[in-house]
Design a protein around this motif. Structure first.
Motif, mmCIF file in Angstrom:
data_model
loop_
_atom_site.group_PDB
_atom_site.id
_atom_site.type_symbol
_atom_site.label_atom_id
_atom_site.label_comp_id
_atom_site.label_asym_id
_atom_site.label_seq_id
_atom_site.Cartn_x
_atom_site.Cartn_y
_atom_site.Cartn_z
ATOM 1 N N ALA A 71 0.793 -1.233 -0.047
ATOM 2 C CA ALA A 71 -0.078 -0.027 -0.042
ATOM 3 C C ALA A 71 1.115 1.195 -0.013
ATOM 4 N N LEU A 72 1.896 1.134 0.780
ATOM 5 C CA LEU A 72 2.847 2.321 0.851
ATOM 6 C C LEU A 72 3.564 2.644 -0.502
ATOM 7 N N ILE A 73 4.007 1.572 -1.142
ATOM 8 C CA ILE A 73 4.930 1.721 -2.309
ATOM 9 C C ILE A 73 4.020 2.523 -3.523
ATOM 10 N N VAL A 74 2.762 1.924 -3.456
ATOM 11 C CA VAL A 74 1.751 2.455 -4.678
ATOM 12 C C VAL A 74 1.103 3.606 -4.116
ATOM 13 N N GLY A 75 0.983 3.904 -2.829
ATOM 14 C CA GLY A 75 0.155 4.981 -2.138
ATOM 15 C C GLY A 75 1.029 6.408 -2.344
ATOM 16 N N ILE A 76 2.275 6.020 -1.657
ATOM 17 C CA ILE A 76 3.388 7.159 -1.638
ATOM 18 C C ILE A 76 3.648 7.567 -2.887
ATOM 19 N N GLY A 77 4.089 6.643 -3.669
ATOM 20 C CA GLY A 77 4.397 6.830 -5.016
ATOM 21 C C GLY A 77 3.457 7.536 -6.073
ATOM 22 N N SER A 78 2.003 7.370 -5.844
ATOM 23 C CA SER A 78 1.179 7.768 -6.590
ATOM 24 C C SER A 78 0.879 9.199 -6.013
ATOM 25 N N SER A 246 10.753 3.572 -2.141
ATOM 26 C CA SER A 246 11.720 4.169 -1.089
ATOM 27 C C SER A 246 10.854 4.025 0.289
ATOM 28 N N GLU A 247 9.476 4.300 0.293
ATOM 29 C CA GLU A 247 8.859 4.272 1.544
ATOM 30 C C GLU A 247 8.505 2.794 1.880
ATOM 31 N N GLY A 248 8.211 2.098 0.666
ATOM 32 C CA GLY A 248 7.841 0.557 1.019
ATOM 33 C C GLY A 248 9.065 0.041 1.547
ATOM 34 N N VAL A 249 10.440 0.200 1.280
ATOM 35 C CA VAL A 249 11.753 -0.450 1.661
ATOM 36 C C VAL A 249 11.643 0.114 3.300
ATOM 37 N N SER A 250 11.381 1.324 3.752
ATOM 38 C CA SER A 250 11.443 1.799 4.915
ATOM 39 C C SER A 250 10.544 0.876 5.830
ATOM 40 N N GLU A 251 9.230 0.622 5.356
ATOM 41 C CA GLU A 251 8.453 -0.177 6.160
ATOM 42 C C GLU A 251 8.688 -1.559 6.011
ATOM 43 N N LEU A 252 9.208 -2.064 5.148
ATOM 44 C CA LEU A 252 9.600 -3.347 4.963
ATOM 45 C C LEU A 252 10.878 -3.838 5.803
ATOM 46 N N ALA A 253 11.828 -2.683 5.939
ATOM 47 C CA ALA A 253 13.146 -2.778 6.635
ATOM 48 C C ALA A 253 12.440 -2.851 8.118
ATOM 49 N N ALA A 254 11.611 -1.880 8.420
ATOM 50 C CA ALA A 254 11.249 -1.928 9.836
ATOM 51 C C ALA A 254 10.581 -3.436 10.222
ATOM 52 N N ALA A 255 9.931 -3.901 9.508
ATOM 53 C CA ALA A 255 9.481 -5.409 9.556
ATOM 54 C C ALA A 255 10.484 -6.414 9.789
ATOM 55 N N ALA A 389 14.388 8.206 -4.968
ATOM 56 C CA ALA A 389 13.874 6.700 -4.536
ATOM 57 C C ALA A 389 15.072 6.074 -4.035
ATOM 58 N N MET A 390 16.208 5.979 -4.934
ATOM 59 C CA MET A 390 17.364 5.116 -4.442
ATOM 60 C C MET A 390 18.064 5.812 -3.204
ATOM 61 N N SER A 391 18.080 7.003 -3.083
ATOM 62 C CA SER A 391 18.830 7.537 -2.005
ATOM 63 C C SER A 391 17.939 7.080 -0.730
ATOM 64 N N SER A 392 16.644 6.970 -0.716
ATOM 65 C CA SER A 392 15.772 6.786 0.253
ATOM 66 C C SER A 392 15.866 5.270 0.587
ATOM 67 N N ILE A 393 16.217 4.472 -0.253
ATOM 68 C CA ILE A 393 15.989 3.271 -0.355
ATOM 69 C C ILE A 393 17.404 2.817 0.499
ATOM 70 N N VAL A 394 18.411 3.445 -0.026
ATOM 71 C CA VAL A 394 19.671 3.144 0.705
ATOM 72 C C VAL A 394 19.842 3.371 2.099
ATOM 73 N N GLY A 400 17.384 -0.340 8.731
ATOM 74 C CA GLY A 400 16.409 -1.429 9.215
ATOM 75 C C GLY A 400 16.945 -2.995 8.818
ATOM 76 N N VAL A 401 17.858 -3.100 7.979
ATOM 77 C CA VAL A 401 18.108 -4.578 7.784
ATOM 78 C C VAL A 401 19.759 -4.785 7.885
ATOM 79 N N VAL A 402 20.720 -3.845 7.028
ATOM 80 C CA VAL A 402 22.069 -4.222 6.920
ATOM 81 C C VAL A 402 22.822 -4.182 8.260
#
Length: 456
Positions: A71-78, A246-255, A389-394, A400-402
């Protein structure tokens, strides 16, 4: 109702503090209500059903977060595309972006619901539920999954309301959702003895009602922009998914972070450790929601001004929000150090003394995270709003992961369970260093764009 289409002067020339009050403050209020709802859910489950039930719910939370990633990936992106389109005065682009995101979410949600219902028990076990936690985790899972479609569409409709300049209406709807959720949770868990399934059913029903309320504007074809008026365009979906990732990865990283720590804690301390971490997570989540509220509220404002080529204004808004987030972070840290035991006391009774002691020690260490994570959350939102997006994903992947994986792999060997708690703020600190370097790079780019605009 006034919208972004009628709000050009405030967005482009009004005081930054006024923009903050109009867009960020309602989002913060909404997020705080979500925090209160989660806190009450945790208190009800922990005290009425016990620490095993609380741990069982926490086992499912990473899965719920993974669903919300979509929902975040599609929602925030849109939302970013809609806001940029409005800033560019390109109404057709804004309309089609809104419609494209909607139909994409409908399809993905329906497919996800069917797949998850087919593999409920084995998936719950793979998430870390042992014999003690499995009944509670599975019940929560089965109550939540049938509502994936209305929950995702409610979130999508909410971000569209903000993009269209209706943050107060968004606040009214989402706070209503929270109040309904709390009331239903109290009734279904305490009044009908439905256990953890009652808590998840309450969430699903409340969000379904919220979707119906927001449909008054977002599905209304008489409005200038509506979910149902535009065309589904694959190029716009690709752009939305890329930017929203980028926002999706943030949420996924938190999960993933919660899942990694859950698995580490359960190996070291068993179900008591998971229950302790769950309580810490609930309290930390309330603090984090303050930062998320500010960032989510400002994304459409930043995107609009970027689309309108007001690059210096974009940087001013970011600097103002950074100061606010840092001040909030210091305040939350002080409160948790001084009064954390009272917050934890809401979750456990005297029979859970060992769990309480584990949680208190962990909270005092993990509270240092608030000195950094407000800035990290804002920075990832800043990159998303500008299409970087790429900077946000990094940044999201590192915090959240690395760095979490590295921390839990190394520190517990030397420090025991304290190494797990230290990993949480340490990962944020290391990620912030990288984030600041990336912000400087983006701001240099904005300076070049400003000079280019001035010479045209």
């Amino acid at each position: 109702m006034q919208s972004n289409l009628d709000n050009k002067h405030l967005l482009e020339q009004g005081p930054v503090s006024s923009l903050f009050i109009k867009y960020a403050l309602p989002s913060v209020v909404t997020m705080l209500f979500f925090g209160i709802q989660n806190l009450i859910d945790g208190i009800v489950v922990g005290n009425h059903l016990g620490s095993d039930a609380l741990g069982g719910v926490n086992i499912i939370l990473p899965l719920f977060s993974a669903i919300m990633v979509i929902a975040l990936i599609v929602g925030i992106g849109s939302q970013t595309l809609v806001s940029m389109g409005l800033g560019e005065q390109n109404i057709e682009k804004a309309q089609d972006a809104m419609t494209t995101g909607f139909w994409s979410l409908v399809l993905v949600s329906l497919v996800s619901t069917g797949a998850l219902l087919m593999f409920a028990e084995p998936l719950t076990q793979h998430l870390g539920a042992d014999e003690r936690l499995l009944p509670h985790a599975l019940a929560y899972f089965k109550g939540l999954v049938p509502f994936i479609l209305p929950i995702t569409l409610c979130f999508y409709s909410d971000v569209m309301l903000k993009a269209l300049g209706h943050p107060k209406f968004s606040m009214m709807i989402m706070t209503s959702v929270v109040i309904i959720n709390v009331a239903l949770s109290l009734y279904l868990v305490l009044g009908t003895d439905m256990g953890t399934m009652g808590a998840s059913l309450a969430t699903g029903i409340a969000f379904s009602i919220g979707l119906g309320m927001s449909a008054y504007l977002t599905f209304n074809v008489k409005q200038r922009l509506s979910m149902l008026k535009g065309r589904m365009r694959m190029p716009l979906l690709i752009k939305a998914v890329y930017n929203g990732s980028s926002e999706g990865v943030s949420e996924l990283a938190a999960a993933i972070s919660i899942l990694i720590i859950n698995l580490t804690v359960v190996k070291m301390l068993g179900a008591d450790g998971v229950a302790a971490f769950t309580a810490i997570n609930y309290i930390n989540f309330v603090g984090i929601l303050l930062f998320l509220g500010i960032s989510d509220g400002l994304i459409p404002v930043l995107s609009y001004n970027f689309g309108a080529k007001n690059y210096e204004r974009v940087k001013r808004i970011f600097r103002f929000a950074a100061l606010v987030n840092f001040g909030i972070g210091i305040s939350v840290f002080i409160l948790l150090q001084g009064f954390g035991e009272y917050a934890l006391g809401l979750f456990f009774d005297l029979s859970n003394k060992r769990v309480f002691e584990i949680a208190l020690a962990g909270l005092h260490i993990s509270a240092f995270v608030f000195l950094m994570n407000g800035l990290n959350i804002l920075i990832t939102a800043y990159f998303t709003a500008l299409g970087e997006a790429m900077s946000s994903i990094v940044v999201a992947a590192l915090r959240g992961v690395v760095f979490v994986l590295i921390g839990v792999a190394l520190l517990p060997k030397f420090m025991g369970i304290e190494g797990v708690w230290i990993t949480i703020p340490l990962a944020e600190l290391m990620a912030l260093g990288v984030a600041c370097v990336l912000v400087l790079r983006i701001n240099r780019k904005l300076l070049m764009l400003t000079k280019k605009t001035e010479t045209q």
